[in-house]
Design a protein around this motif. Structure first.
Motif, PDB file in Angstrom:
ATOM      1  N   THR A 128       0.840  -1.188   0.000  1.00  0.00           N
ATOM      2  CA  THR A 128       0.000   0.000   0.000  1.00  0.00           C
ATOM      3  C   THR A 128       0.878   1.242   0.000  1.00  0.00           C
ATOM      4  OG1 THR A 128      -1.754  -1.163   1.178  1.00  0.00           O
ATOM      5  CG2 THR A 128      -1.831   1.236   1.220  1.00  0.00           C
ATOM      6  N   VAL A 129       0.536   2.173  -0.876  1.00  0.00           N
ATOM      7  CA  VAL A 129       1.269   3.427  -1.020  1.00  0.00           C
ATOM      8  C   VAL A 129       0.285   4.571  -0.778  1.00  0.00           C
ATOM      9  CG1 VAL A 129       2.570   4.869  -2.637  1.00  0.00           C
ATOM     10  CG2 VAL A 129       2.799   2.390  -2.736  1.00  0.00           C
ATOM     11  N   THR A 130       0.719   5.621  -0.085  1.00  0.00           N
ATOM     12  CA  THR A 130      -0.121   6.790   0.161  1.00  0.00           C
ATOM     13  C   THR A 130       0.321   7.932  -0.737  1.00  0.00           C
ATOM     14  OG1 THR A 130      -0.421   6.140   2.464  1.00  0.00           O
ATOM     15  CG2 THR A 130      -0.892   8.428   1.918  1.00  0.00           C
ATOM     16  N   VAL A 131      -0.660   8.577  -1.361  1.00  0.00           N
ATOM     17  CA  VAL A 131      -0.409   9.766  -2.182  1.00  0.00           C
ATOM     18  C   VAL A 131      -1.261  10.883  -1.600  1.00  0.00           C
ATOM     19  CG1 VAL A 131      -0.627  10.800  -4.465  1.00  0.00           C
ATOM     20  CG2 VAL A 131       0.089   8.428  -4.247  1.00  0.00           C
ATOM     21  N   LYS A 132      -0.618  12.000  -1.252  1.00  0.00           N
ATOM     22  CA  LYS A 132      -1.329  13.112  -0.623  1.00  0.00           C
ATOM     23  C   LYS A 132      -1.033  14.401  -1.373  1.00  0.00           C
ATOM     24  CE  LYS A 132      -2.077  15.337   3.811  1.00  0.00           C
ATOM     25  NZ  LYS A 132      -1.765  15.352   5.228  1.00  0.00           N
ATOM     26  N   GLY A 133      -2.047  15.246  -1.495  1.00  0.00           N
ATOM     27  CA  GLY A 133      -1.887  16.530  -2.160  1.00  0.00           C
ATOM     28  C   GLY A 133      -1.083  17.500  -1.309  1.00  0.00           C
ATOM     29  N   THR A 134      -0.190  18.243  -1.954  1.00  0.00           N
ATOM     30  CA  THR A 134       0.568  19.300  -1.296  1.00  0.00           C
ATOM     31  C   THR A 134       0.324  20.601  -2.066  1.00  0.00           C
ATOM     32  OG1 THR A 134       2.524  18.769  -2.609  1.00  0.00           O
ATOM     33  CG2 THR A 134       2.372  17.750  -0.429  1.00  0.00           C
ATOM     34  N   VAL A 135       0.569  21.724  -1.431  1.00  0.00           N
ATOM     35  CA  VAL A 135       0.296  23.017  -2.058  1.00  0.00           C
ATOM     36  C   VAL A 135       1.182  23.195  -3.286  1.00  0.00           C
ATOM     37  CG1 VAL A 135       0.307  25.513  -1.749  1.00  0.00           C
ATOM     38  CG2 VAL A 135      -0.438  24.034   0.113  1.00  0.00           C
ATOM     39  N   SER A 136       0.541  23.536  -4.406  1.00  0.00           N
ATOM     40  CA  SER A 136       1.222  23.757  -5.679  1.00  0.00           C
ATOM     41  C   SER A 136       1.780  25.172  -5.739  1.00  0.00           C
ATOM     42  CB  SER A 136       0.225  23.548  -6.822  1.00  0.00           C
ATOM     43  OG  SER A 136       0.758  24.007  -8.037  1.00  0.00           O
ATOM     44  N   GLY A 137       2.899  25.336  -6.421  1.00  0.00           N
ATOM     45  CA  GLY A 137       3.483  26.652  -6.609  1.00  0.00           C
ATOM     46  C   GLY A 137       2.575  27.581  -7.403  1.00  0.00           C
ATOM     47  N   TRP A 138       1.738  27.002  -8.273  1.00  0.00           N
ATOM     48  CA  TRP A 138       0.817  27.818  -9.067  1.00  0.00           C
ATOM     49  C   TRP A 138      -0.219  28.512  -8.199  1.00  0.00           C
ATOM     50  CZ3 TRP A 138       1.982  29.417 -13.609  1.00  0.00           C
ATOM     51  CH2 TRP A 138       2.794  28.646 -14.441  1.00  0.00           C
ATOM     52  N   TYR A 139      -0.483  27.994  -7.025  1.00  0.00           N
ATOM     53  CA  TYR A 139      -1.450  28.619  -6.121  1.00  0.00           C
ATOM     54  C   TYR A 139      -1.023  30.045  -5.783  1.00  0.00           C
ATOM     55  CZ  TYR A 139      -3.996  29.567  -1.793  1.00  0.00           C
ATOM     56  OH  TYR A 139      -4.778  30.132  -0.826  1.00  0.00           O
ATOM     57  N   PHE A 140       0.283  30.237  -5.623  1.00  0.00           N
ATOM     58  CA  PHE A 140       0.785  31.557  -5.252  1.00  0.00           C
ATOM     59  C   PHE A 140       0.765  32.534  -6.426  1.00  0.00           C
ATOM     60  CE2 PHE A 140       2.621  28.524  -2.266  1.00  0.00           C
ATOM     61  CZ  PHE A 140       2.061  29.018  -1.109  1.00  0.00           C
ATOM     62  N   GLY A 141       0.477  32.031  -7.627  1.00  0.00           N
ATOM     63  CA  GLY A 141       0.268  32.907  -8.769  1.00  0.00           C
ATOM     64  C   GLY A 141      -0.975  33.761  -8.603  1.00  0.00           C
ATOM     65  N   ASN A 142      -1.840  33.394  -7.668  1.00  0.00           N
ATOM     66  CA  ASN A 142      -3.040  34.191  -7.387  1.00  0.00           C
ATOM     67  C   ASN A 142      -2.680  35.580  -6.873  1.00  0.00           C
ATOM     68  OD1 ASN A 142      -5.364  32.522  -7.978  1.00  0.00           O
ATOM     69  ND2 ASN A 142      -4.601  31.185  -6.372  1.00  0.00           N
ATOM     70  N   ILE A 143      -1.518  35.722  -6.275  1.00  0.00           N
ATOM     71  CA  ILE A 143      -1.093  37.026  -5.776  1.00  0.00           C
ATOM     72  C   ILE A 143      -1.033  38.018  -6.938  1.00  0.00           C
ATOM     73  CG2 ILE A 143       0.826  38.278  -4.706  1.00  0.00           C
ATOM     74  CD1 ILE A 143       1.393  35.618  -3.160  1.00  0.00           C
ATOM     75  N   ILE A 144      -0.619  37.530  -8.116  1.00  0.00           N
ATOM     76  CA  ILE A 144      -0.507  38.392  -9.288  1.00  0.00           C
ATOM     77  C   ILE A 144      -1.751  38.295 -10.170  1.00  0.00           C
ATOM     78  CG2 ILE A 144       0.809  38.817 -11.404  1.00  0.00           C
ATOM     79  CD1 ILE A 144       3.246  37.671  -9.872  1.00  0.00           C
ATOM     80  N   PHE A 145      -2.213  37.082 -10.477  1.00  0.00           N
ATOM     81  CA  PHE A 145      -3.254  36.886 -11.487  1.00  0.00           C
ATOM     82  C   PHE A 145      -4.658  36.679 -10.937  1.00  0.00           C
ATOM     83  CE2 PHE A 145       0.661  35.273 -13.538  1.00  0.00           C
ATOM     84  CZ  PHE A 145       0.756  36.246 -14.530  1.00  0.00           C
TER      85      PHE A 145
END
Length: 168
Positions: free
Chosen positions: A87-104
């Protein structure tokens, strides 16, 4: 007037979307392989619900979010007859694109769109490979002409008790 309308539409579009939603989306495609091939694969989400059952190799598109500001987490179980399941666990982590919201994307993208859709997360690695270990608990076939090579720690104790050491 047309320039004002176009500028207003562009501004509204920028404010109503999130950067990660635009660039990466709310799902991500992952590739699952195994050694040996053709292992059964079952993917369960954080709630324990089975979201995919198949056979390796396979490619599956998975949701990245499990709720507002909550990354999804998956338990992937690989199994095959004669091998120990893994069994392997895969978990979501914060993407760098999320911080693009500061600009876009502005505050709407930063606090509403990307967190609600799960687009603010990403899974790494995108290619998951499981190496299954051979299961040594299977009984040997009853055939007088069979040859099996085992390490001494794989031989049952009652058989080792009857073993004779061969000297040169």
């Amino acid at each position: 007037m047309n320039k004002l309308l176009v500028a207003s539409m562009i501004s509204a579009t920028m404010l109503m979307t999130g950067c990660a939603s635009i660039i990466k989306g709310s799902t991500q495609t992952l590739t699952f392989t195994s050694v040996p091939d053709s292992a059964k694969i079952e993917i369960k989400n954080r709630a324990g619900q089975s979201v995919h059952v198949g056979q390796t190799p396979t490619t599956v598109s998975l949701k990245k979010g499990a709720g507002y500001f909550k990354p999804e987490e998956y338990q992937i179980t690989f199994s095959k007859d004669g091998f120990t399941p893994k069994t392997v666990t895969v978990k979501g982590t914060v993407s760098g694109w999320y911080f693009g919201n500061i600009i876009f994307g502005g505050l709407i993208g930063l606090l509403a769109v990307d967190p609600a859709t799960g687009a603010m997360y990403s899974f790494t690695p995108e290619d998951i490979n499981a190496v299954l270990d051979a299961n040594n608990t299977e009984k040997m076939p009853k055939n007088d002409k069979a040859l099996a090579v085992l390490l001494t720690d794989q031989v049952p104790e009652d058989v080792m008790a009857r073993a004779i050491q061969i000297k040169k």
